[in-house]
Scaffold this motif. Structure first.
Motif, PDB file in Angstrom:
ATOM      1  N   SER A   1      22.228  21.772 -33.691  1.00  0.00           N
ATOM      2  CA  SER A   1      22.474  22.020 -35.047  1.00  0.00           C
ATOM      3  C   SER A   1      23.655  22.305 -35.550  1.00  0.00           C
ATOM      4  O   SER A   1      24.344  23.126 -34.933  1.00  0.00           O
ATOM      5  CB  SER A   1      21.597  23.259 -35.375  1.00  0.00           C
ATOM      6  N   HIS A   2      24.313  21.411 -36.574  1.00  0.00           N
ATOM      7  CA  HIS A   2      25.552  21.829 -37.102  1.00  0.00           C
ATOM      8  C   HIS A   2      25.592  23.027 -37.870  1.00  0.00           C
ATOM      9  O   HIS A   2      26.600  23.575 -38.059  1.00  0.00           O
ATOM     10  CB  HIS A   2      25.830  20.444 -37.884  1.00  0.00           C
ATOM     11  N   ALA A   3      24.580  23.511 -38.439  1.00  0.00           N
ATOM     12  CA  ALA A   3      24.501  24.712 -39.567  1.00  0.00           C
ATOM     13  C   ALA A   3      24.108  26.074 -38.757  1.00  0.00           C
ATOM     14  O   ALA A   3      24.726  27.017 -39.036  1.00  0.00           O
ATOM     15  CB  ALA A   3      23.884  24.254 -40.647  1.00  0.00           C
ATOM     16  N   GLN A   4      23.168  25.974 -37.937  1.00  0.00           N
ATOM     17  CA  GLN A   4      22.216  27.008 -37.424  1.00  0.00           C
ATOM     18  C   GLN A   4      21.926  26.883 -35.775  1.00  0.00           C
ATOM     19  O   GLN A   4      21.029  26.659 -35.649  1.00  0.00           O
ATOM     20  CB  GLN A   4      21.177  27.331 -38.151  1.00  0.00           C
ATOM     21  N   PRO A   5      23.131  26.892 -35.207  1.00  0.00           N
ATOM     22  CA  PRO A   5      22.897  26.866 -33.571  1.00  0.00           C
ATOM     23  C   PRO A   5      22.113  27.842 -32.911  1.00  0.00           C
ATOM     24  O   PRO A   5      21.928  27.630 -31.736  1.00  0.00           O
ATOM     25  CB  PRO A   5      24.317  26.597 -33.308  1.00  0.00           C
ATOM     26  N   ARG A   6      21.862  28.773 -33.620  1.00  0.00           N
ATOM     27  CA  ARG A   6      21.020  30.131 -32.812  1.00  0.00           C
ATOM     28  C   ARG A   6      21.522  30.332 -31.469  1.00  0.00           C
ATOM     29  O   ARG A   6      20.748  30.154 -30.524  1.00  0.00           O
ATOM     30  CB  ARG A   6      19.543  29.328 -33.115  1.00  0.00           C
ATOM     31  N   GLY A   7      22.830  30.707 -31.294  1.00  0.00           N
ATOM     32  CA  GLY A   7      23.337  31.184 -30.238  1.00  0.00           C
ATOM     33  C   GLY A   7      23.861  30.003 -29.317  1.00  0.00           C
ATOM     34  O   GLY A   7      24.383  30.254 -28.221  1.00  0.00           O
ATOM     35  N   HIS A   8      23.735  28.734 -29.830  1.00  0.00           N
ATOM     36  CA  HIS A   8      24.419  27.628 -29.055  1.00  0.00           C
ATOM     37  C   HIS A   8      25.629  27.177 -29.707  1.00  0.00           C
ATOM     38  O   HIS A   8      25.594  27.722 -30.945  1.00  0.00           O
ATOM     39  CB  HIS A   8      23.165  26.449 -29.053  1.00  0.00           C
TER      40      HIS A   8
END
Length: 172
Positions: free
Chosen positions: A129-136
């Motif tokens: 995800s470019h916008a919401q990587p969720r910890g990544h």
């Protein structure tokens, strides 16, 4: 060049920044593996892209579901791609999805984490995800045409190369 993105999860816009924004603007084809969330986000991507191939995700509004299919297949530079947001069964499910469609490459999203991995005869790609990587790391994929198919790279939004890989068609 093909730019692959996924999991925008925006109510208002494309949420593109840095290298990812430039890659989308400069791509001959932008592939989005789902979860725009709203029509406004989808419209924003269409405005930035010269050509967009996309699917809906599991967080799509009704307006997005009306405009995008759950999956699709397309060819570029001698490589057949199958595009979906997610498939039950993890990598095996994605491999079977690709084989059923005669694909060389399966592009998916949903996990918010990048992946470039062979599964049997099929290459599995997830741009993260470019916008919401969720910890990544916030990432996207760029594919540059070659004689055999494509040279693939995973980039973070700051332009750092995270991983490199080849993408070849079945005839290669």
């Amino acid at each position: 060049m093909i730019t692959i993105v996924s999991d925008t999860h925006s109510a208002t816009g494309h949420e593109l920044t840095g290298r990812t924004l430039n890659a989308v603007r400069n791509a001959d084809l932008v592939v989005h593996a789902g979860d725009f969330t709203t029509a406004a986000a989808l419209d924003a991507f269409e405005a930035e892209s010269s050509r967009l191939v996309a699917v809906r995700g599991n967080n799509a509004s009704e307006a997005v579901e009306d405009r995008l299919p759950a999956d699709r297949t397309f060819e570029e530079n001698g490589v057949r791609f199958a595009l979906t947001h997610r498939r039950r069964g993890g990598g095996t499910g994605l491999e079977l999805f690709g084989r059923e469609r005669g694909a060389d490459v399966v592009v998916s999203g949903h996990t918010h984490r990048y992946l470039a991995e062979k599964a049997g005869e099929v290459l599995l790609l997830n741009p993260g995800s470019h916008a919401q990587p969720r910890g990544h790391r916030p990432t996207h994929i760029e594919l540059e045409p070659t004689a055999e198919g494509f040279a693939g790279r995973v980039y973070d939004r700051n332009g750092e190369i995270v991983e490199e890989f080849p993408v070849e068609g079945l005839e290669s």
